[in-house]
Design an enzyme around this catalytic site. Sequence first.
Site, PDB file in Angstrom:
ATOM      1  N   ASP A  79       0.819  -1.213   0.000  1.00 38.80           N
ATOM      2  CA  ASP A  79       0.000   0.000   0.000  1.00 38.80           C
ATOM      3  C   ASP A  79       0.853   1.262   0.000  1.00 38.80           C
ATOM      4  O   ASP A  79       0.473   2.288  -0.567  1.00 38.80           O
ATOM      5  CB  ASP A  79      -0.934   0.005   1.210  1.00 38.80           C
ATOM      6  CG  ASP A  79      -2.182  -0.830   0.961  1.00 38.80           C
ATOM      7  OD1 ASP A  79      -2.111  -1.733   0.107  1.00 38.80           O
ATOM      8  OD2 ASP A  79      -3.208  -0.584   1.601  1.00 38.80           O
ATOM      9  N   LYS A 122      -4.029  -5.871   2.740  1.00 35.75           N
ATOM     10  CA  LYS A 122      -5.214  -6.533   2.187  1.00 35.75           C
ATOM     11  C   LYS A 122      -5.004  -8.031   2.054  1.00 35.75           C
ATOM     12  O   LYS A 122      -5.950  -8.794   1.848  1.00 35.75           O
ATOM     13  CB  LYS A 122      -5.566  -5.951   0.806  1.00 35.75           C
ATOM     14  CG  LYS A 122      -5.626  -4.446   0.773  1.00 35.75           C
ATOM     15  CD  LYS A 122      -6.577  -3.889   1.801  1.00 35.75           C
ATOM     16  CE  LYS A 122      -6.376  -2.403   2.011  1.00 35.75           C
ATOM     17  NZ  LYS A 122      -5.057  -1.998   2.493  1.00 35.75           N
ATOM     18  N   SER A 467      -5.151   5.040   5.726  1.00 31.89           N
ATOM     19  CA  SER A 467      -4.132   4.101   6.176  1.00 31.89           C
ATOM     20  C   SER A 467      -4.191   4.011   7.691  1.00 31.89           C
ATOM     21  O   SER A 467      -4.656   4.922   8.377  1.00 31.89           O
ATOM     22  CB  SER A 467      -2.759   4.603   5.750  1.00 31.89           C
ATOM     23  OG  SER A 467      -1.740   4.032   6.529  1.00 31.89           O
TER      24      SER A 467
END
Length: 551
Positions: A79, A122, A467
């Site tokens: 990410d 994820k 985040s």
Amino acid sequence: MMRSRIIKEGLERVPHRALLYATGIPKSEMKKPFIGVATSFTDIIPGHIGMRDLERFIEKGVHTAGGYPFFFGLSGICDGIAMGHKGMHYSLPSRDLIADMVETITEAHQLDGLVLLTNCDKITPGMLMAAARINIPSIVVTAGPMLSGRLRGKRLSLVNDTFEAIGKYKKGLIKKDELEALEMCACPGAGSCQGMYTANTMACVTEALGMSLPRCATLLAVSADKRRIAFESGQHIVELIKKNVTSRKIMTRKAFENAIMVDLALGGSTNTVLHIPAIAHDAGVALPLETFNVLSKKTPHLANMLPGGEHYLEDLDWAGGIPALMKRLRKSLHNNITVSGKRIFEIADSAEVIDENVIRPLNRAYHEEGGIAILRGNLAPDGSVVKQSAVSKNMLKFEGVAKVFDSEEVGMKAILDGKVKPGDVVVIRYEGPKGGPGMRELLSPTATIAGMGLSDSVALITDGRFSGGTRGPCVGHISPEAMEGGTLAILRDGDRIRIDIPNRKIDVLLSDKEIKERLSKWKPPRPKITKGYLSRYARMVSSAGSGAVMK
């Protein structure tokens, strides 16, 4: 009965056995349980570069216990690297691809059990979703957090010392040579980013859920203990198969409540409000969004972790890890079974709190309530989420003037150009699951606001997400999202917005009549992406309020 008998026993399975023998499996091993080891190893994610080593130890453990392992690879996205550009559209949607691939490989080959080697944002929830969906014996190995960085005697972490450094440099608080030194030193090697960001939050949630061995979440990626955990996990999966302990026997409603309480006590990432309900959905467990509020009211915030606090994952591990935190929460937790064969109370009772400043006692909690709050109101009738433990006391209630942007890029440019002032509420819309599509993390805008010293005077609200590195009064997951015709879609510059975290409210100060009139004139914009996987995802994904699951 082992599932794998379907592919290896009987006259009609001669071709199947021929293909299995082509892999090199000895005939003597054919009667053993077939263990799938799903690994998300890749050279481009720091949290995953050490997995080749852990794969070896999982393999040794499986063989030692009498199983036969088969490895298969899965996709992974970092990410941090995907942040702030087109790549972030793919991050949340990759969670469902990962779940689908684990399901596909496992069911196609009728594997008896799974070891899920994972680490980042994820990938961990995607693997847990698959385990819940398939419902066979499964165990998760999270590859471990990164050591803190070092620069001139100061400890460093990714978010606080690189993302927020952008805002500091833009404001002239640090010079170019220091900025360059930070980017070289903040991330010293293998492991997930050092604070209670999403990757580490999900590792802690996984352990509290009962799906990984005690201490797995916090043991450092570079440690010998992490290798031993990998070995023991390989052993335990064979034992789980023998006893037929399937994933849904562990992932019960009470187990999800345990996971949420640990998350709240840690002040974890708001992304868990997407992931935990999605995992529960695949486990067939009803878990309304309001569960987070109910549990937050009675779960104190006991560990002051980065980004809002001062402690790193290495500190949490050295203080006793998740077992020590569960020792603090024991009276509230449910005595569920875990993949270790031990129940939650046994794990908690055998733990030791080594550092009472890192894991505080209940009577010295950092906050009386847990880290996450669910806000509702005319802006978010289906809910929104804020990490309240990372909001300063004077910003828990805030009223300001809307500055509205239809994408992260436009909002980010305005922040860097100095167009956002104290008293503003930055509104970034059309970044939800459908509108993004993919519900991008808005770490760059939130970190830049913090780095410019505005997190005590500016709020940010969005139908996107944040985040785990976000701090300050940032409200995400606003549902319904703008693309679905939620109230966010009709906001204008100058509208007044009121955020009241203690009372769980978020409203635009407009009459119902005005909102209705504006909505009657609203038309959805053309989708940003009209082809490929993201186009299909946008058509099929549910709202953030229900975990952004694929329908």
